[in-house]
Design a protein around this motif. Structure first.
Motif, PDB file in Angstrom:
ATOM      1  N   ILE A  85      54.742  17.498  53.212  1.00 41.05           N
ATOM      2  CA  ILE A  85      54.629  16.355  54.116  1.00 41.05           C
ATOM      3  C   ILE A  85      53.646  15.328  53.553  1.00 41.05           C
ATOM      4  O   ILE A  85      53.915  14.119  53.544  1.00 41.05           O
ATOM      5  CB  ILE A  85      54.193  16.822  55.522  1.00 41.05           C
ATOM      6  CG1 ILE A  85      55.306  17.639  56.177  1.00 41.05           C
ATOM      7  CG2 ILE A  85      53.824  15.622  56.396  1.00 41.05           C
ATOM      8  CD1 ILE A  85      54.891  18.317  57.473  1.00 41.05           C
ATOM      9  N   ASP A  86      52.516  15.804  53.058  1.00 40.84           N
ATOM     10  CA  ASP A  86      51.468  14.918  52.550  1.00 40.84           C
ATOM     11  C   ASP A  86      51.909  14.135  51.328  1.00 40.84           C
ATOM     12  O   ASP A  86      51.337  13.073  51.020  1.00 40.84           O
ATOM     13  CB  ASP A  86      50.215  15.728  52.202  1.00 40.84           C
ATOM     14  CG  ASP A  86      49.520  16.302  53.438  1.00 40.84           C
ATOM     15  OD1 ASP A  86      49.803  15.835  54.559  1.00 40.84           O
ATOM     16  OD2 ASP A  86      48.705  17.229  53.271  1.00 40.84           O
ATOM     17  N   THR A  87      52.914  14.639  50.622  1.00 42.09           N
ATOM     18  CA  THR A  87      53.398  13.941  49.433  1.00 42.09           C
ATOM     19  C   THR A  87      54.677  13.137  49.718  1.00 42.09           C
ATOM     20  O   THR A  87      55.378  12.727  48.795  1.00 42.09           O
ATOM     21  CB  THR A  87      53.670  14.942  48.285  1.00 42.09           C
ATOM     22  OG1 THR A  87      54.493  16.022  48.770  1.00 42.09           O
ATOM     23  CG2 THR A  87      52.365  15.511  47.740  1.00 42.09           C
ATOM     24  N   ALA A  97      59.768  19.161  44.397  1.00 42.40           N
ATOM     25  CA  ALA A  97      59.552  20.494  43.818  1.00 42.40           C
ATOM     26  C   ALA A  97      58.982  21.446  44.859  1.00 42.40           C
ATOM     27  O   ALA A  97      59.333  22.635  44.891  1.00 42.40           O
ATOM     28  CB  ALA A  97      58.623  20.386  42.615  1.00 42.40           C
ATOM     29  N   MET A  98      58.112  20.927  45.719  1.00 45.84           N
ATOM     30  CA  MET A  98      57.543  21.781  46.763  1.00 45.84           C
ATOM     31  C   MET A  98      58.601  22.162  47.794  1.00 45.84           C
ATOM     32  O   MET A  98      58.595  23.289  48.303  1.00 45.84           O
ATOM     33  CB  MET A  98      56.333  21.096  47.411  1.00 45.84           C
ATOM     34  CG  MET A  98      55.107  21.150  46.519  1.00 45.84           C
ATOM     35  SD  MET A  98      53.578  20.645  47.322  1.00 45.84           S
ATOM     36  CE  MET A  98      53.707  18.868  47.176  1.00 45.84           C
ATOM     37  N   PHE A  99      59.534  21.263  48.076  1.00 44.93           N
ATOM     38  CA  PHE A  99      60.603  21.651  49.002  1.00 44.93           C
ATOM     39  C   PHE A  99      61.477  22.721  48.374  1.00 44.93           C
ATOM     40  O   PHE A  99      61.936  23.644  49.074  1.00 44.93           O
ATOM     41  CB  PHE A  99      61.460  20.459  49.421  1.00 44.93           C
ATOM     42  CG  PHE A  99      62.424  20.826  50.521  1.00 44.93           C
ATOM     43  CD1 PHE A  99      62.028  20.762  51.845  1.00 44.93           C
ATOM     44  CD2 PHE A  99      63.702  21.281  50.227  1.00 44.93           C
ATOM     45  CE1 PHE A  99      62.905  21.157  52.871  1.00 44.93           C
ATOM     46  CE2 PHE A  99      64.571  21.673  51.239  1.00 44.93           C
ATOM     47  CZ  PHE A  99      64.164  21.607  52.565  1.00 44.93           C
ATOM     48  N   ASP A 100      61.722  22.622  47.076  1.00 43.86           N
ATOM     49  CA  ASP A 100      62.494  23.659  46.403  1.00 43.86           C
ATOM     50  C   ASP A 100      61.828  25.026  46.588  1.00 43.86           C
ATOM     51  O   ASP A 100      62.503  26.045  46.772  1.00 43.86           O
ATOM     52  CB  ASP A 100      62.622  23.351  44.915  1.00 43.86           C
ATOM     53  CG  ASP A 100      63.665  22.280  44.629  1.00 43.86           C
ATOM     54  OD1 ASP A 100      64.535  22.059  45.485  1.00 43.86           O
ATOM     55  OD2 ASP A 100      63.596  21.674  43.541  1.00 43.86           O
ATOM     56  N   PHE A 130      51.478  22.728  41.773  1.00 49.76           N
ATOM     57  CA  PHE A 130      52.378  21.614  41.496  1.00 49.76           C
ATOM     58  C   PHE A 130      51.622  20.378  41.003  1.00 49.76           C
ATOM     59  O   PHE A 130      52.226  19.321  40.790  1.00 49.76           O
ATOM     60  CB  PHE A 130      53.178  21.253  42.754  1.00 49.76           C
ATOM     61  CG  PHE A 130      54.111  22.331  43.212  1.00 49.76           C
ATOM     62  CD1 PHE A 130      55.413  22.401  42.742  1.00 49.76           C
ATOM     63  CD2 PHE A 130      53.678  23.306  44.102  1.00 49.76           C
ATOM     64  CE1 PHE A 130      56.273  23.409  43.159  1.00 49.76           C
ATOM     65  CE2 PHE A 130      54.535  24.313  44.529  1.00 49.76           C
ATOM     66  CZ  PHE A 130      55.834  24.372  44.050  1.00 49.76           C
ATOM     67  N   ALA A 131      50.314  20.505  40.813  1.00 45.10           N
ATOM     68  CA  ALA A 131      49.482  19.362  40.427  1.00 45.10           C
ATOM     69  C   ALA A 131      49.905  18.759  39.098  1.00 45.10           C
ATOM     70  O   ALA A 131      49.654  17.566  38.829  1.00 45.10           O
ATOM     71  CB  ALA A 131      48.011  19.782  40.378  1.00 45.10           C
ATOM     72  N   GLY A 132      50.522  19.542  38.232  1.00 49.15           N
ATOM     73  CA  GLY A 132      50.942  19.040  36.926  1.00 49.15           C
ATOM     74  C   GLY A 132      52.109  18.074  36.981  1.00 49.15           C
ATOM     75  O   GLY A 132      52.447  17.445  35.970  1.00 49.15           O
ATOM     76  N   ILE A 133      52.750  17.938  38.144  1.00 49.35           N
ATOM     77  CA  ILE A 133      53.866  16.986  38.296  1.00 49.35           C
ATOM     78  C   ILE A 133      53.259  15.658  38.737  1.00 49.35           C
ATOM     79  O   ILE A 133      52.852  15.491  39.893  1.00 49.35           O
ATOM     80  CB  ILE A 133      54.895  17.485  39.330  1.00 49.35           C
ATOM     81  CG1 ILE A 133      55.415  18.869  38.927  1.00 49.35           C
ATOM     82  CG2 ILE A 133      56.054  16.494  39.443  1.00 49.35           C
ATOM     83  CD1 ILE A 133      56.369  19.484  39.939  1.00 49.35           C
ATOM     84  N   ALA A 134      53.181  14.708  37.817  1.00 51.42           N
ATOM     85  CA  ALA A 134      52.478  13.443  38.081  1.00 51.42           C
ATOM     86  C   ALA A 134      53.156  12.584  39.143  1.00 51.42           C
ATOM     87  O   ALA A 134      52.483  11.985  39.998  1.00 51.42           O
ATOM     88  CB  ALA A 134      52.335  12.659  36.777  1.00 51.42           C
ATOM     89  N   ARG A 155      54.630  11.565  42.418  1.00 50.16           N
ATOM     90  CA  ARG A 155      54.418  12.088  43.782  1.00 50.16           C
ATOM     91  C   ARG A 155      55.725  12.539  44.425  1.00 50.16           C
ATOM     92  O   ARG A 155      55.790  13.601  45.064  1.00 50.16           O
ATOM     93  CB  ARG A 155      53.751  11.013  44.637  1.00 50.16           C
ATOM     94  CG  ARG A 155      53.388  11.429  46.053  1.00 50.16           C
ATOM     95  CD  ARG A 155      52.530  10.337  46.687  1.00 50.16           C
ATOM     96  NE  ARG A 155      52.117  10.660  48.048  1.00 50.16           N
ATOM     97  CZ  ARG A 155      52.750  10.232  49.136  1.00 50.16           C
ATOM     98  NH1 ARG A 155      53.834   9.468  49.006  1.00 50.16           N
ATOM     99  NH2 ARG A 155      52.317  10.558  50.341  1.00 50.16           N
ATOM    100  N   THR A 156      56.777  11.732  44.273  1.00 49.46           N
ATOM    101  CA  THR A 156      58.061  12.083  44.880  1.00 49.46           C
ATOM    102  C   THR A 156      58.650  13.334  44.245  1.00 49.46           C
ATOM    103  O   THR A 156      59.157  14.220  44.948  1.00 49.46           O
ATOM    104  CB  THR A 156      59.053  10.915  44.750  1.00 49.46           C
ATOM    105  OG1 THR A 156      58.538   9.772  45.458  1.00 49.46           O
ATOM    106  CG2 THR A 156      60.412  11.288  45.340  1.00 49.46           C
TER     107      THR A 156
END
Length: 203
Positions: free
Chosen positions: A194-196, A49-52, A37-41, A43-44
């Motif tokens: 969580i970290d993001t 996207a990670m929750f998805d 997911f690093a390509g998504i600049a 943070r929110t």
């Protein structure tokens, strides 16, 4: 002679959909890693996207079956539990652990390969009902101490990443398909979420 500890269940108790074929889940399905997911600049947006991706596990039948819309657990692919049981205080007859023990229990009954089992087997509280809820609604409930058993984000991660009952979703036994990925990869994703900022999806 049957193996010691084998539980015999009359086939007549498990009729109709309960003896249908196995779930269509792909056992080899992997979860995306946090690094992907690093390509998504933003943070929110990265957190959302990670929750998805987390939702692929959270909304999988292995999890939703014990997070039903009512106080009646589900089984297999969101099918009615057989035999019919309810955790409603007015109609409760059997505790979950009457039949669901510390481990999956093999059977020899009409297509039921095993009865699921894990330490502390139980239905999620009504406040954590996920069936029929959007990803946003699930996310908001997951973070709400008034609904999630007074857990903070660190405790949510511990529950998701280490709890043996949650871990059962990847080792369901019988013909049941496991949740995507592994508990370790899911735990890493939860921590990265969580970290993001633990942001919730828009819908």
């Amino acid at each position: 002679m049957l193996p010691r500890g084998t539980l015999l269940i009359p086939a007549l108790l498990f009729t109709g959909a309960a003896i249908a074929g196995s779930t269509t889940s792909d056992p080899s399905s992997a979860l995306r890693s946090p690094d992907s997911f690093a390509g998504i600049a933003d943070r929110t947006e990265r957190s959302r996207a990670m929750f998805d991706e987390m939702a692929r596990v959270i909304q999988h039948p292995r999890c939703l079956n014990c997070h039903p819309a009512t106080r009646e657990p589900l089984q297999r692919d969101l099918e009615r539990h057989q035999p019919a049981v309810s955790m409603d205080k007015q109609s409760r007859a059997l505790e979950c652990q009457t039949c669901h023990h510390e481990h999956n229990t093999p059977t020899f009954a009409g297509g039921i390969a095993s009865i699921p089992g894990a330490h502390g087997w139980k239905l999620a509280p009504a406040s954590m009902s996920w069936v029929g809820k959007s990803r946003r609604e699930i996310c908001q409930a997951l973070k709400d101490p008034a609904k999630n058993g007074k857990r903070d984000l660190a405790a949510i991660h511990e529950h998701m990443a280490q709890d043996h009952l949650v871990g059962w979703a990847w080792h369901p036994g019988g013909t049941l398909g496991p949740a995507p990925g592994t508990q370790a990869s899911f735990g890493a994703l939860v921590q990265a979420w969580i970290d993001t900022g633990a942001a919730c999806p828009a819908a």
